[in-house]
Each structure stands twice: as structure tokens, then as C-alpha cells.
Design a protein around this motif. Structure first.
Motif, PDB file in Angstrom:
ATOM      1  N   THR A  12      -5.466  -8.518  14.523  1.00 40.75           N
ATOM      2  CA  THR A  12      -6.462  -7.979  13.598  1.00 40.75           C
ATOM      3  C   THR A  12      -7.864  -8.093  14.187  1.00 40.75           C
ATOM      4  O   THR A  12      -8.675  -7.169  14.070  1.00 40.75           O
ATOM      5  CB  THR A  12      -6.393  -8.732  12.254  1.00 40.75           C
ATOM      6  N   ALA A  24     -11.750   1.797   5.424  1.00 41.27           N
ATOM      7  CA  ALA A  24     -10.323   1.607   5.706  1.00 41.27           C
ATOM      8  C   ALA A  24      -9.922   0.141   5.509  1.00 41.27           C
ATOM      9  O   ALA A  24      -8.833  -0.157   4.999  1.00 41.27           O
ATOM     10  CB  ALA A  24      -9.990   2.062   7.126  1.00 41.27           C
ATOM     11  N   SER A  64      -7.317  -1.327   2.781  1.00 40.39           N
ATOM     12  CA  SER A  64      -6.203  -2.182   3.203  1.00 40.39           C
ATOM     13  C   SER A  64      -6.198  -3.508   2.450  1.00 40.39           C
ATOM     14  O   SER A  64      -5.134  -4.030   2.110  1.00 40.39           O
ATOM     15  CB  SER A  64      -6.271  -2.425   4.717  1.00 40.39           C
ATOM     16  N   ALA A  68      -4.886  -2.794  -1.056  1.00 40.57           N
ATOM     17  CA  ALA A  68      -3.433  -2.602  -0.988  1.00 40.57           C
ATOM     18  C   ALA A  68      -2.714  -3.934  -0.831  1.00 40.57           C
ATOM     19  O   ALA A  68      -1.665  -4.172  -1.457  1.00 40.57           O
ATOM     20  CB  ALA A  68      -3.085  -1.661   0.167  1.00 40.57           C
ATOM     21  N   THR A  69      -3.264  -4.809  -0.005  1.00 38.97           N
ATOM     22  CA  THR A  69      -2.659  -6.125   0.213  1.00 38.97           C
ATOM     23  C   THR A  69      -2.687  -6.958  -1.056  1.00 38.97           C
ATOM     24  O   THR A  69      -1.700  -7.622  -1.398  1.00 38.97           O
ATOM     25  CB  THR A  69      -3.396  -6.866   1.348  1.00 38.97           C
ATOM     26  N   VAL A 111      -5.090  -0.726   8.703  1.00 43.80           N
ATOM     27  CA  VAL A 111      -4.289  -1.003   7.505  1.00 43.80           C
ATOM     28  C   VAL A 111      -3.000  -1.721   7.888  1.00 43.80           C
ATOM     29  O   VAL A 111      -2.578  -2.677   7.229  1.00 43.80           O
ATOM     30  CB  VAL A 111      -3.972   0.302   6.739  1.00 43.80           C
ATOM     31  N   THR A 117      -3.210  -5.423   8.358  1.00 43.80           N
ATOM     32  CA  THR A 117      -3.544  -6.174   7.141  1.00 43.80           C
ATOM     33  C   THR A 117      -2.366  -6.224   6.171  1.00 43.80           C
ATOM     34  O   THR A 117      -2.074  -7.263   5.587  1.00 43.80           O
ATOM     35  CB  THR A 117      -4.768  -5.539   6.448  1.00 43.80           C
ATOM     36  N   VAL A 118      -1.695  -5.087   6.003  1.00 39.90           N
ATOM     37  CA  VAL A 118      -0.522  -5.024   5.115  1.00 39.90           C
ATOM     38  C   VAL A 118       0.704  -5.385   5.951  1.00 39.90           C
ATOM     39  O   VAL A 118       1.308  -4.540   6.599  1.00 39.90           O
ATOM     40  CB  VAL A 118      -0.367  -3.615   4.503  1.00 39.90           C
ATOM     41  N   THR A 176       2.793   2.989   2.139  1.00 38.09           N
ATOM     42  CA  THR A 176       3.655   2.186   3.014  1.00 38.09           C
ATOM     43  C   THR A 176       4.725   3.061   3.674  1.00 38.09           C
ATOM     44  O   THR A 176       5.147   2.785   4.794  1.00 38.09           O
ATOM     45  CB  THR A 176       4.346   1.037   2.255  1.00 38.09           C
ATOM     46  N   LEU A 203       2.949   4.504   6.583  1.00 39.27           N
ATOM     47  CA  LEU A 203       2.778   3.482   7.623  1.00 39.27           C
ATOM     48  C   LEU A 203       4.093   3.203   8.339  1.00 39.27           C
ATOM     49  O   LEU A 203       4.135   3.079   9.566  1.00 39.27           O
ATOM     50  CB  LEU A 203       2.253   2.179   7.004  1.00 39.27           C
TER      51      LEU A 203
END
Length: 398
Positions: free
Chosen positions: A20, A38, A42, A45-46, A191, A194-195, A383, A386
Motif C-alpha cells: 500500500t 479513490a 476504498s 468500501a472497507t 482500492v 485496501t479492500v 468487488t 476487482l
């Protein structure tokens, strides 16, 4: 307030690792403040995904794999999910552990610059992590992580303040989304770092270690929002520092420190080295720990962190990281397998999370609201994107 902080800090420690840090540095160097939005997306979302995982862990007092095994009635699908979980988390974390230890080693090299020590640093770091995991309980680890994440966060935030960034540009980059030319892959990477799928399993398992009553749900939510929010601030501080620093070429986070050194002296290098060391160590601890929790749930081991089989799993993951780094082994095929497995695992687990938190038979009055479901569906769709990107990248279509 601080007594309610715990599992969320370990999630932050897991996703704010060397990968990261490097990705945020590249984003800031190449695109300035433009991709701060972004990181904000992220982090949100996390928070949503980890919030669902933490709630399931508290209400059921079980790990995610235990819940999946109980609720999935179709045998072939249940076995498929468990196989993907084991492959992605155990194999993947063993393959990626070298990168975590490598980040910590890079930071430690700057603090202990003696050449004769360099080849021993991965072993030294691995030994420290082994002792911490072997002799620590969850409560002790929690305190260690709060300290390490605090040091890491302070180091990177100080660096961000030192470069005197433009406040107006920061707010513009954070709240006005724009996609610079050639910026899509960087957005997806920000992203993706992080996720992280294994954090879902880690979070649910750690929540049930700390809390055991549904009345603690507010504390779980507070811990998730505050801890992950602070993790987002750290990631943004790295990007901001890279945006404002005079960098022409970047290979790792310490290149940013070299660029800052003429302006702020050795202190910039020191703060960056300490931050990278703390980030590497925390991620190098959480990866084996998550693998052990997953294996424990899959095979039904009892005894928690003190179970011998539990300890054997994290020992193997840690040992793989030290050996791969020490002998410069790059298990490309293993990493590619892990990328594909994680690409499948993330959307599958996001869907299963959304399904479980809507089951009244499991969650009771703590099941999702309409607003939570709206956010949850949006995150699940993302997701899927991703996961597809991760798979296509391995097979050369992305």
C-alpha cells in the motif's frame, strides 16, 4: 473510547503494508492529488465490508468460515468456497509474506546501516515476529498493534505536514473525482490494496476474541469506523507526501525520503524508515495470523491462538516469507495462483457476507437495513470488477 479500539487496528495494520505504501507513493508521484478520491472510496468500501464481517463475528461468536459451513447447504458449493478460502489465504499469505518482511527490512536497513548486518535482517525480523506470536495472547497483540500503528501513522502524517501541501488541492482531489490519462489501473490498485479478502476472516475472528455480547455492537462499529478511517488518513498522508515531494523516479517509499532529505534533513529519512518498518512488521504479523484463523475455522480446531496446529500454520507462513526473502526466491506460479484465488474469493465472500447479514435466522434484529443493503450491493458489484481484474491480469487479458 480507547478501550473500544482493538480488532479494527489489526485490520489497518494488515492493509497499510509495504504494498500500500508503494502504491500510494506511485499514485502521488504520477498523478499528484488527483486520485485521493479513490483512496476515500476504498476506505468507505472497507468500512462497509469489515463492518459486516465484524457484526457477523459478534452476533454468531464464530469465524466467517464457520458461518459459511453452517449456512451453506449445497455440499459442492460449500466445498468450493472452503477450497478457495484455503488456497487464497494460506497459499497467498505465504507467498506475499516475503514482501511484508521485505518492507520491514528496507526500513530497518536505514536505521541499522551496517553492511555486515544486511543479510541477517530478514531473519532478525522473522525471529521477532515469531516470538511475538508464540508468547502473546490477543490482548497483548492488540496493545502492540495500537503502538505500532500509532508510530506508523505519526511518521507518515509528520512527513505529509513537512512538505506543506496545498489544502485546496487536497480537498479537490478528495471530493471531485477525475481520472487522469493512464490512471485507471492505479485507481484499481489503490482500492485493491485496501479492500483485502483475508481481513474479512481476520476481523470476524478477532471481534469474537474481544467481545461476546450483542450489546457490544456499538463498540464494534466504533472500532471499525475509527480504526479504518485512521488507516485511510495514513494512506492519504503517504500519497500527499509523494505529491508534494520533488521526486523524478520512484522504486520504493524510501526514494521519497531521499527526495525530502535536501529539504528537511535526516529527519525525513528517519520518519519514513520508521514508518516503513512499522508497516512491514504489522503486515508480517497479521498475514500469518489470518492464515491460522482461517485454517482453524476450516478444520474445526479449538483452543484459539494457543492451539499447537494454529501455531504450526502461522509458523509455516512466516518461515516461507523469511526463506523466500533471504534466498531471493520468487515463487511466480504460486503468486499467480494466489492472485487468481483471491480474485475469485473477494466477490464470493462479499456476496456471502451480504447474504448472511440479511438472514434473520442468523443475525436476528441485527440484520441489514435497506440503506446498508444499498451500499452492500454497490460494494459487491465493485468487488466483482476487482476480482475480474485480478484474474485477467494473471492470464494476460488486462
Amino acid at each position: 473510547m480507547f478501550n473500544k479500539i482493538g480488532p479494527g487496528v489489526l485490520v489497518v495494520a494488515a492493509f497499510v503494508g509495504p504494498g500500500t505504501i508503494t502504491m500510494c507513493t506511485l499514485a502521488g508521484t504520477n498523478f499528484g492529488y488527483a486520485l485521493l478520491w479513490a483512496l476515500l472510496v476504498s476506505v468507505l468500501a472497507t468500512i462497509i465490508l469489515q463492518g459486516m464481517a465484524g457484526r457477523i463475528g459478534l452476533v454468531t461468536q464464530s469465524g466467517l468460515v464457520d458461518v459459511v459451513r453452517t449456512e451453506l447447504k449445497t455440499r459442492w458449493f460449500k466445498n468450493f468456497v472452503i477450497a478457495i478460502v484455503l488456497g487464497a489465504i494460506l497459499v497467498g499469505n505465504a507467498a506475499y509474506e516475503a514482501g511484508n518482511i521485505g518492507g520491514a527490512t528496507l526500513g530497518l536497513e536505514q536505521l541499522l546501516p551496517q553492511p555486515q548486518l544486511r543479510s541477517f535482517l530478514p531473519t532478525i525480523i522473522g525471529s521477532i515476529i515469531f516470538l511475538l506470536l508464540w508468547f502473546s495472547s490477543y490482548k497483548i497483540l492488540e496493545k502492540i498493534f495500537v503502538g505500532l500503528v500509532g508510530v506508523m501513522g505519526a511518521s507518515f502524517v509528520i512527513c505529509a505536514v513537512l512538505v506543506q501541501p496545498s489544502i485546496s488541492e487536497i480537498f479537490k482531489g478528495m471530493f471531485i473525482p477525475r481520472l487522469p490519462e493512464n490512471g485507471l489501473l492505479t485507481v484499481v490498485a489503490l482500492v485493491g490494496t485496501t479492500v483485502v479478502p483475508y481481513n474479512l476472516f481476520l476481523h470476524a475472528s478477532l471481534v469474537k476474541e474481544k467481545w461476546n455480547s450483542k450489546t457490544d455492537l456499538k463498540a464494534v462499529n466504533w472500532d471499525t469506523i475509527v480504526s479504518i478511517g485512521l488507516g485511510g488518513v495514513v494512506s492519504m498522508a503517504i500519497l500527499i507526501t509523494a505529491s508534494a515531494a520533488p521526486i523524478s523516479e520512484i522504486n520504493n517509499a524510501l526514494d521519497m525520503a531521499k527526495a525530502l532529505e535536501p529539504l528537511f534533513g535526516k529527519m525525513a529519512f528517519l520518519f519514513m524508515a520508521i514508518g516503513l518498518l512499522a508497516a512491514g512488521i504489522t503486515s508480517a504479523i497479521t498475514a500469518p495470523l489470518a492464515a491460522a484463523y482461517v485454517a482453524s475455522s476450516c478444520f474445526g480446531w479449538e483452543g484459539g491462538m494457543q492451539n499447537k496446529k494454529f501455531k504450526m500454520v502461522w509458523t509455516i507462513v512466516l518461515l516461507c516469507g523469511v526463506l523466500f526473502l533471504s534466498f531471493d526466491i520468487k515463487p511466480i506460479e504460486v503468486i499467480q495462483f494466489a492472485q487468481v484465488a483471491n480474485g475469485i474469493l473477494l466477490p464470493v465472500m462479499a456476496l456471502l457476507l451480504l447474504w448472511v447479514v440479511n438472514k434473520k435466522s442468523v443475525m436476528g434484529e441485527n440484520k441489514n437495513s435497506l440503506v446498508q443493503n444499498a451500499f452492500g450491493v454497490a460494494i459487491v458489484l465493485f468487488t466483482i470488477f476487482l476480482g475480474a481484474k485480478s484474474i485477467f491480469k494473471v492470464i494476460g487479458l488486462f
